[in-house]
Design an enzyme around this catalytic site. Structure first.
Site, PDB file in Angstrom:
ATOM      1  N   TYR A   1      -4.071   8.720   1.982  1.00 25.42           N
ATOM      2  CA  TYR A   1      -3.910   9.052   3.398  1.00 25.42           C
ATOM      3  C   TYR A   1      -4.989   9.966   3.944  1.00 25.42           C
ATOM      4  O   TYR A   1      -4.818  10.581   4.964  1.00 25.42           O
ATOM      5  CB  TYR A   1      -2.555   9.717   3.616  1.00 25.42           C
ATOM      6  CG  TYR A   1      -1.418   8.883   3.112  1.00 25.42           C
ATOM      7  CD1 TYR A   1      -1.092   7.687   3.731  1.00 25.42           C
ATOM      8  CD2 TYR A   1      -0.690   9.267   2.004  1.00 25.42           C
ATOM      9  CE1 TYR A   1      -0.059   6.901   3.270  1.00 25.42           C
ATOM     10  CE2 TYR A   1       0.353   8.482   1.541  1.00 25.42           C
ATOM     11  CZ  TYR A   1       0.659   7.311   2.179  1.00 25.42           C
ATOM     12  OH  TYR A   1       1.674   6.537   1.714  1.00 25.42           O
TER      13      TYR A   1
ATOM     14  N   ASN B   1       0.804  -1.210   0.000  1.00 28.73           N
ATOM     15  CA  ASN B   1       0.000   0.000   0.000  1.00 28.73           C
ATOM     16  C   ASN B   1       0.843   1.269   0.000  1.00 28.73           C
ATOM     17  O   ASN B   1       0.313   2.338  -0.248  1.00 28.73           O
ATOM     18  CB  ASN B   1      -0.978   0.008   1.180  1.00 28.73           C
ATOM     19  CG  ASN B   1      -0.285   0.119   2.506  1.00 28.73           C
ATOM     20  OD1 ASN B   1       0.789  -0.424   2.704  1.00 28.73           O
ATOM     21  ND2 ASN B   1      -0.894   0.815   3.436  1.00 28.73           N
ATOM     22  N   ASP B   2       2.157   1.158   0.234  1.00 30.40           N
ATOM     23  CA  ASP B   2       2.909   2.402   0.352  1.00 30.40           C
ATOM     24  C   ASP B   2       4.369   2.316  -0.082  1.00 30.40           C
ATOM     25  O   ASP B   2       5.225   2.931   0.525  1.00 30.40           O
ATOM     26  CB  ASP B   2       2.834   2.885   1.809  1.00 30.40           C
ATOM     27  CG  ASP B   2       3.221   4.348   1.938  1.00 30.40           C
ATOM     28  OD1 ASP B   2       3.086   5.089   0.950  1.00 30.40           O
ATOM     29  OD2 ASP B   2       3.677   4.749   3.023  1.00 30.40           O
ATOM     30  N   PRO B   3       4.697   1.583  -1.131  1.00 33.21           N
ATOM     31  CA  PRO B   3       6.080   1.668  -1.607  1.00 33.21           C
ATOM     32  C   PRO B   3       6.237   2.903  -2.493  1.00 33.21           C
ATOM     33  O   PRO B   3       5.249   3.479  -2.936  1.00 33.21           O
ATOM     34  CB  PRO B   3       6.254   0.392  -2.428  1.00 33.21           C
ATOM     35  CG  PRO B   3       4.910   0.160  -2.981  1.00 33.21           C
ATOM     36  CD  PRO B   3       3.935   0.620  -1.913  1.00 33.21           C
TER      37      PRO B   3
END
Length: 199
Positions: free
Chosen positions: A154, A88-90
């Site tokens: 986010y 979900n957040d690379p």
């Protein structure tokens, strides 16, 4: 919390953090973790040591951290089957990671941090789910089913569904008297016994 309700589910991605917990966990806590894994309330996704960046990372580093995470799993949790990749957040995505996950037996993966213009385009064309295969693969022998999470990363208003003004009403950090509000003009309201049905 998972052990109090069999309907509760949770996913865990990074073995480096699980290892920190494992090192201080009691025997009973470790047994409970294994029980939750066995009854599929807790699922380990990807199983890498970390959620590595992908865009500029050498494939050896990607593979090395996967091996380290999977060794932790095998040495401490036994032979559990991992089905899903989670990133979900690379910083960026790489077809190399999709290739490696397929190669270690993953069936599907979910990704999130895609530019919002790309997300909008994929959503419009109803292509947020696709088989991610290598460009050189003409027989689809490397394809892994991939889902792109459709909303912004986010920001609570863009994470619960397609209408941010509704989602924002349940971001209680934005209640009256705080320094943030909902830009759509309908702020969250405290949920009480009197308004729970309406909310």
């Amino acid at each position: 919390m998972l052990d109090t309700n069999s309907k509760y589910k949770f996913v865990w991605a990074e073995m480096s953090f699980l290892s920190l917990w494992w090192d201080q966990a009691s025997s009973d806590q470790r047994t409970l973790l294994k029980k939750l894994l066995n009854n599929k309330q807790l699922e380990i996704v990807t199983g890498g040591w970390v959620m590595n960046d992908e865009a500029n990372t050498h494939y050896f580093a990607m593979l090395d951290q996967l091996i380290e995470g999977h060794q932790f799993i095998e040495n401490n949790l036994g032979n559990i089957s991992l089905q899903s990749g989670w990133a979900n957040d690379p910083f960026g995505y790489s077809p190399t990671m999709a290739y490696l996950l397929h190669g270690i037996g993953m069936q599907h993966m979910a990704i999130q941090r895609v530019h919002y213009h790309i997300k909008k385009s994929l959503a419009k064309e109803k292509q947020l789910e696709f088989m991610w295969q290598q460009t050189w693969d003409r027989k689809n022998s490397t394809g892994i089913f991939t889902h792109v999470l459709p909303f912004y990363s986010y920001d609570i208003p863009h994470t619960c569904g397609p209408d941010p003004k509704i989602c924002c009403q349940f971001d209680f950090k934005r209640m009256a008297g705080t320094d943030v509000s909902c830009p759509w003009g309908i702020n969250p309201a405290q949920i009480t016994n009197g308004n729970v049905r309406e909310r």
